[in-house]
Write a protein that holds these residues in place. Structure first.
Motif, PDB file in Angstrom:
ATOM      1  N   GLU A 508     -55.501  23.763 -17.188  1.00  0.00           N
ATOM      2  CA  GLU A 508     -55.198  23.069 -15.936  1.00  0.00           C
ATOM      3  C   GLU A 508     -56.294  22.069 -15.580  1.00  0.00           C
ATOM      4  O   GLU A 508     -56.038  20.954 -15.145  1.00  0.00           O
ATOM      5  CB  GLU A 508     -55.074  24.083 -14.798  1.00  0.00           C
ATOM      6  CG  GLU A 508     -53.660  24.145 -14.252  1.00  0.00           C
ATOM      7  CD  GLU A 508     -53.469  25.341 -13.336  1.00  0.00           C
ATOM      8  OE1 GLU A 508     -54.323  25.564 -12.444  1.00  0.00           O
ATOM      9  OE2 GLU A 508     -52.465  26.076 -13.546  1.00  0.00           O
ATOM     10  N   LYS A 509     -57.522  22.511 -15.789  1.00  0.00           N
ATOM     11  CA  LYS A 509     -58.673  21.650 -15.475  1.00  0.00           C
ATOM     12  C   LYS A 509     -58.622  20.373 -16.339  1.00  0.00           C
ATOM     13  O   LYS A 509     -58.876  19.260 -15.854  1.00  0.00           O
ATOM     14  CB  LYS A 509     -59.959  22.452 -15.745  1.00  0.00           C
ATOM     15  CG  LYS A 509     -61.193  21.853 -15.177  1.00  0.00           C
ATOM     16  CD  LYS A 509     -61.322  22.061 -13.666  1.00  0.00           C
ATOM     17  CE  LYS A 509     -62.306  21.102 -13.121  1.00  0.00           C
ATOM     18  NZ  LYS A 509     -62.241  20.139 -12.261  1.00  0.00           N
ATOM     19  N   ILE A 510     -58.278  20.558 -17.610  1.00  0.00           N
ATOM     20  CA  ILE A 510     -58.157  19.389 -18.493  1.00  0.00           C
ATOM     21  C   ILE A 510     -57.092  18.436 -17.953  1.00  0.00           C
ATOM     22  O   ILE A 510     -57.289  17.212 -17.914  1.00  0.00           O
ATOM     23  CB  ILE A 510     -57.831  19.849 -19.939  1.00  0.00           C
ATOM     24  CG1 ILE A 510     -59.086  20.461 -20.556  1.00  0.00           C
ATOM     25  CG2 ILE A 510     -57.314  18.696 -20.791  1.00  0.00           C
ATOM     26  CD1 ILE A 510     -58.928  20.963 -21.957  1.00  0.00           C
ATOM     27  N   GLY A 511     -55.979  19.023 -17.497  1.00  0.00           N
ATOM     28  CA  GLY A 511     -54.906  18.215 -16.912  1.00  0.00           C
ATOM     29  C   GLY A 511     -55.383  17.482 -15.662  1.00  0.00           C
ATOM     30  O   GLY A 511     -55.073  16.306 -15.455  1.00  0.00           O
ATOM     31  N   GLU A 512     -56.150  18.172 -14.834  1.00  0.00           N
ATOM     32  CA  GLU A 512     -56.638  17.544 -13.593  1.00  0.00           C
ATOM     33  C   GLU A 512     -57.580  16.371 -13.887  1.00  0.00           C
ATOM     34  O   GLU A 512     -57.532  15.342 -13.217  1.00  0.00           O
ATOM     35  CB  GLU A 512     -57.393  18.570 -12.737  1.00  0.00           C
ATOM     36  CG  GLU A 512     -56.480  19.498 -11.953  1.00  0.00           C
ATOM     37  CD  GLU A 512     -57.243  20.719 -11.398  1.00  0.00           C
ATOM     38  OE1 GLU A 512     -58.485  20.659 -11.272  1.00  0.00           O
ATOM     39  OE2 GLU A 512     -56.562  21.732 -11.121  1.00  0.00           O
ATOM     40  N   ILE A 513     -58.446  16.576 -14.865  1.00  0.00           N
ATOM     41  CA  ILE A 513     -59.400  15.498 -15.198  1.00  0.00           C
ATOM     42  C   ILE A 513     -58.634  14.281 -15.723  1.00  0.00           C
ATOM     43  O   ILE A 513     -58.891  13.138 -15.335  1.00  0.00           O
ATOM     44  CB  ILE A 513     -60.447  15.991 -16.218  1.00  0.00           C
ATOM     45  CG1 ILE A 513     -61.361  17.023 -15.560  1.00  0.00           C
ATOM     46  CG2 ILE A 513     -61.262  14.822 -16.784  1.00  0.00           C
ATOM     47  CD1 ILE A 513     -62.291  17.755 -16.499  1.00  0.00           C
ATOM     48  N   LYS A 514     -57.661  14.549 -16.572  1.00  0.00           N
ATOM     49  CA  LYS A 514     -56.848  13.427 -17.073  1.00  0.00           C
ATOM     50  C   LYS A 514     -56.184  12.711 -15.899  1.00  0.00           C
ATOM     51  O   LYS A 514     -56.192  11.490 -15.815  1.00  0.00           O
ATOM     52  CB  LYS A 514     -55.803  13.960 -18.079  1.00  0.00           C
ATOM     53  CG  LYS A 514     -54.939  12.910 -18.725  1.00  0.00           C
ATOM     54  CD  LYS A 514     -55.722  11.941 -19.598  1.00  0.00           C
ATOM     55  CE  LYS A 514     -56.118  12.516 -20.933  1.00  0.00           C
ATOM     56  NZ  LYS A 514     -56.940  11.582 -21.721  1.00  0.00           N
ATOM     57  N   TYR A 515     -55.654  13.505 -14.978  1.00  0.00           N
ATOM     58  CA  TYR A 515     -54.971  12.906 -13.839  1.00  0.00           C
ATOM     59  C   TYR A 515     -55.915  12.021 -13.033  1.00  0.00           C
ATOM     60  O   TYR A 515     -55.572  10.906 -12.637  1.00  0.00           O
ATOM     61  CB  TYR A 515     -54.356  13.998 -12.952  1.00  0.00           C
ATOM     62  CG  TYR A 515     -53.522  13.442 -11.830  1.00  0.00           C
ATOM     63  CD1 TYR A 515     -52.191  13.095 -12.045  1.00  0.00           C
ATOM     64  CD2 TYR A 515     -54.063  13.252 -10.557  1.00  0.00           C
ATOM     65  CE1 TYR A 515     -51.424  12.559 -11.019  1.00  0.00           C
ATOM     66  CE2 TYR A 515     -53.307  12.708  -9.527  1.00  0.00           C
ATOM     67  CZ  TYR A 515     -51.985  12.370  -9.759  1.00  0.00           C
ATOM     68  OH  TYR A 515     -51.225  11.829  -8.752  1.00  0.00           O
ATOM     69  N   SER A 516     -57.125  12.496 -12.810  1.00  0.00           N
ATOM     70  CA  SER A 516     -58.019  11.679 -11.977  1.00  0.00           C
ATOM     71  C   SER A 516     -58.451  10.423 -12.738  1.00  0.00           C
ATOM     72  O   SER A 516     -58.633   9.355 -12.143  1.00  0.00           O
ATOM     73  CB  SER A 516     -59.186  12.499 -11.412  1.00  0.00           C
ATOM     74  OG  SER A 516     -60.271  12.498 -12.285  1.00  0.00           O
TER      75      SER A 516
END
Ligand code: CR1
Length: 810
Positions: A508-516
């Protein structure tokens, strides 16, 4: 790491502001503040920056006609380990470091992969404690700045040298070198020894501008020495005319000034394409001769034995642009050091190594014999002699005439630079496994059969410090938090991330970083182009030079296909997509420019069509270069690496995307194959013709684009759109592209691969629907990207080529 304390730093900063500009910090512009900061940093490193360690270790000299450095401030602060202290100190002075980072100009002294690779290699040599230095040209104008006007590429001069200078450089007039062009050469027999008399030459001064290259956390500082061409004396006048042994007029002096300064004016804007111009040949000899003379000068200053040069010096030539290193080193050893031919040849071969970067025949450099003879009379004689001896050697082997003609360095008209490079060096390498195999089995087959031991592979790599630690600090921090800091100096450790492949929090964290990162890019796109892009859409990115073989056209035709699917069926199920392009076309490459216009017109139509409900957006980002790449790559979900198989020697963008967690959509070409080997088939999406299929089509024919067009509805639909007015304002360009596909039978197999590509894109769409799975794929890509660090590549060059047979030198 450098040690500084805040108070001392602030004090130095203020003092420097007064000494440089005689004003207070409050009155300074960002450019002035940047200048002051760089100057303070240069002071901090100055004691460590000694440019010659020849007596203690072997030195590597990397000759390249391009170095695409990118901005240096942030990476220098990172490598020195002082970013935080500097940031805080500046804050106390009311200065925002990020403003200064962004105020730095991008030294665009390269076209694409080849020049950027050279920059990554400098970073890695310094970081691995190798005393390795670059030699190149300080072009007044870097690669042109690209603007789009009505969707057309327009080229504007790049004035990277703001106010006449570059913040990181130090000019060293006391180390200037004279390079001789034209004139007459006489060989005089002096008691059995030949003396070379070069008269009436034009002397050009090579003025060195040094840029420090700072290693990561190790106090090691190397030098990139770029030469600017000047008249012999800075106050050009009678002296310059004297130098040519004739007294000329003021007009002559002016002509001379123009001749001299023209050499380092512009970078040739061609990528994978041979620029066959007299000025380019002048540039090549100019920096090669200055560099080789500089090396020999340093070497002799240490009173070392010239016959042992190759024990202390390794010279690497980045493609064939610096190939004249071979005859130039011979010239100095023969004419100035008085060695015999055999002695000089032995030293030359053992000192020089060569990398080939392309199999495209149009990129293979050839220089007309007559041109070389006139411009570089002594060099021409030496090349002739090398050729004569080599042809003798081949004749002794009883090779047939055709083979000998193919392998000869000089043919009826030209000097073949790749042949000269192979003959005159001890190592020849390709830049990815497939590329090296193609060199051995196809393009350089004759040479490989003749001297197989010279050939080896060195798969390219990228500086993970710039492309991950610095460009994607959030991801970098996450990785460090999970597996400790060690991966920063040993990227193989990234592999440890794999234990988190099923950890929902981490994914999830990887997804969040990509999103930002996507939000950051979306903001930039909104501000710059006023286009709204949705950070929840798939960011599908193709950024690289524009070239038919790289097939931006295939990507664009697929977008057009999707658009039709949506128009036909508004409920067509697809994840929203943002297609992002960035690419410069060589100014004289008409088809490439037509493709840019096509994509821009397509973008215009799609982005403004309310019927498709924002499901597709197309953004072509202007003026693609290093700094903008640092913003785009961390935000990519999909990495488009879709060249016609066999044509892309390696690619390095592919590695940057992978390391930032993008999923590669690729043909099995260049280093894509090695990415596939690292991540396995479930973590990459592959499509298209194999290398053998392409080779067989090229050799035996059997592909008809017209038949395919007539028999396939999807293909016909998009190809017809190029010429039926469906996309407005691109009549001429559409026709040009149409002809390249249909009339000229689709040289790069765009239509042959398109069905397969559409299926691969459908697969991407399905995969993206499952976010956990997608993030797991991203994690596997990051975890297996370690091998693509240029530290690994450089360690291999050092071990197998530069320091082979030396002990304790690496
Ligand atoms: C190749 O096209 C490769 C770089 C660096 C380019 C690309 O695939 O990644 O070199 N070649 O090795 C090139 O510019 C003149 O040739």
């Amino acid at each position: 790491m450098a040690k500084i304390n805040k108070n001392k730093f602030k004090q130095s900063f203020e003092t420097k502001m007064y000494s440089l500009y005689a004003q207070s910090i409050n009155d300074a512009t960002d450019e002035q503040l940047l200048n002051v900061l760089c100057s303070v940093i240069k002071d901090i490193i100055s004691k460590k920056w000694v440019d010659n360690k020849l007596d203690s270790q072997k030195e590597v000299y990397y000759f390249s006609i391009e170095f695409l450095l990118g901005r240096q401030l942030k990476s220098n602060l990172l490598n020195l380990g002082i970013e935080n202290v500097v940031r805080e100190s500046l804050k106390e002075l009311n200065i925002d470091l990020d403003n200064l980072i962004n105020a730095e100009s991008d030294p665009a002294l390269g076209n694409g992969g080849l020049g950027r690779l050279a920059a990554c290699f400098l970073d890695s040599m310094a970081s691995l404690n190798i005393s390795g230095h670059g030699y190149g040209i300080r072009y007044k104008h870097g690669l042109f700045e690209q603007k789009f006007i009505n969707g057309y590429q327009v080229e504007v001069p790049d004035n990277w040298l703001t106010q006449g200078g570059y913040v990181w450089e130090t000019v060293r007039p006391n180390k200037a070198i004279v390079v001789k062009f034209e004139g007459n050469v006489n060989l005089i027999d002096k008691n059995g020894r030949l003396e070379v008399n070069h008269t009436d030459y034009l002397p050009i001064m090579a003025m060195p501008y040094d840029i420090p290259i700072i290693g990561y956390g190790n106090n090691s500082i190397n030098t990139l020495r770029l030469f600017k061409s000047e008249v012999l004396s800075r106050d050009f006048g009678p002296l310059t005319v004297n130098a040519r042994n004739s007294y000329g007029s003021y007009e002559d002096a002016l002509k001379y000034k123009y001749y001299a300064e023209e050499i380092s004016q512009v970078l040739y804007p061609n990528d994978s394409n041979y620029a066959g111009r007299l000025l380019r040949l002048k540039q090549e000899y100019f920096f090669v001769s200055a560099g080789i003379q500089d090396i020999i000068r340093k070497y002799k200053k240490k009173k070392l034995d010239i016959k042992k040069l190759n024990e202390k010096v390794a010279i690497h030539i980045n493609d064939t642009h610096p190939t004249l290193c071979i005859p130039e080193l011979m010239r100095i050893l023969l004419d100035e050091e008085g060695l015999s031919w055999d002695e000089a040849w032995d030293i030359t071969i053992n000192t020089i190594s060569y990398t080939n970067h392309t199999i495209m025949t149009e990129a293979m450099e050839r220089w007309p014999k007559e041109m070389v003879k006139r411009l570089l009379p002594r060099i021409y004689m030496i090349i002739e002699e090398i050729n004569k001896r080599y042809v003798n050697e081949l004749e002794e082997r009883k090779y047939d005439h055709e083979k000998i003609y193919r392998m000869s360095i000089i043919d009826n008209n030209d000097i073949k630079m790749a042949n000269l490079s192979i003959v005159g060096s001890h190592s020849v390498n390709g830049v990815a496994k497939l590329h090296t195999e193609l060199l051995k089995k196809e393009v350089l087959k004759d040479f490989y059969e003749h001297e197989p031991e010279k050939f080896n592979n060195k798969t390219n790599g990228i500086a993970h410090r710039r492309w991950l630690i610095s460009a994607n600090s959030e991801l970098s921090d996450l990785i460090t938090g999970l597996i400790s800091e060690d991966w920063k100096t040993d990227t193989n450790k990234l592999k440890e991330l794999e234990i988190y492949r099923n950890n929902k929090d981490v994914l999830e964290k990887i997804g969040e970083i990509k999103y930002s990162n996507k939000e950051r890019l979306a903001k930039f796109i909104k501000e710059k182009y006023d286009i709204d892009v949705n950070p929840n859409s798939i960011f599908d990115v193709q950024v690289k030079r524009l070239h038919a073989y790289k097939r931006q056209l295939l990507n664009a035709l697929h977008i057009l296909h999707l658009y039709h699917e949506l128009l036909e069926n508004p409920n067509f199920d697809m994840e929203p997509r943002t297609f992002i392009f960035g690419a410069k076309a060589a100014p004289g490459y008409y088809l490439a420019k037509c493709i840019i216009k096509f994509i821009n017109s397509l973008a215009d139509k799609i982005n403004n069509d309310p019927r498709i409900d924002n499901k597709i957006k197309v953004v072509f980002i202007e003026n693609y270069g290093v700094s903008i790449a640092e913003l785009i790559i961390p935000a990519a979900d999909v990495s488009e690496q879709i060249s016609t198989t066999t044509k892309e020697a390696s690619g390095t963008g592919n590695m940057k995307f992978m390391m930032n967690g993008a999923i590669t959509l690729a043909t099995l070409d260049g280093a894509n194959i090695e990415i596939f080997d690292q991540v396995g088939k479930d973590n990459i999406v592959i499509f298209g013709l194999s290398a053998n299929e392409v080779l067989n089509y090229n050799k035996f024919g059997g592909y008809s684009a017209l038949d395919l067009y007539n028999s396939n509805r999807n293909i016909k639909r998009v190809v017809d759109d190029l010429i039926n007015g469906f996309i407005p304002n691109m009549e001429k360009e559409g026709r040009e592209i149409y002809d390249s596909l249909i009339t000229y039978n689709d040289e790069y197999f765009v239509l042959r691969d398109i069905e397969n590509y559409i299926e691969a894109q459908e697969k991407i769409d399905k995969l993206y629907k499952n976010k956990d799975k997608w993030n797991e794929m991203a994690l596997i890509n990051i975890a297996n990207s370690g091998v693509f660090s240029s530290d690994r590549t450089i360690a291999e060059y050092a071990h197998d080529i530069w320091f082979k047979g030396c002990e304790g030198n690496e």
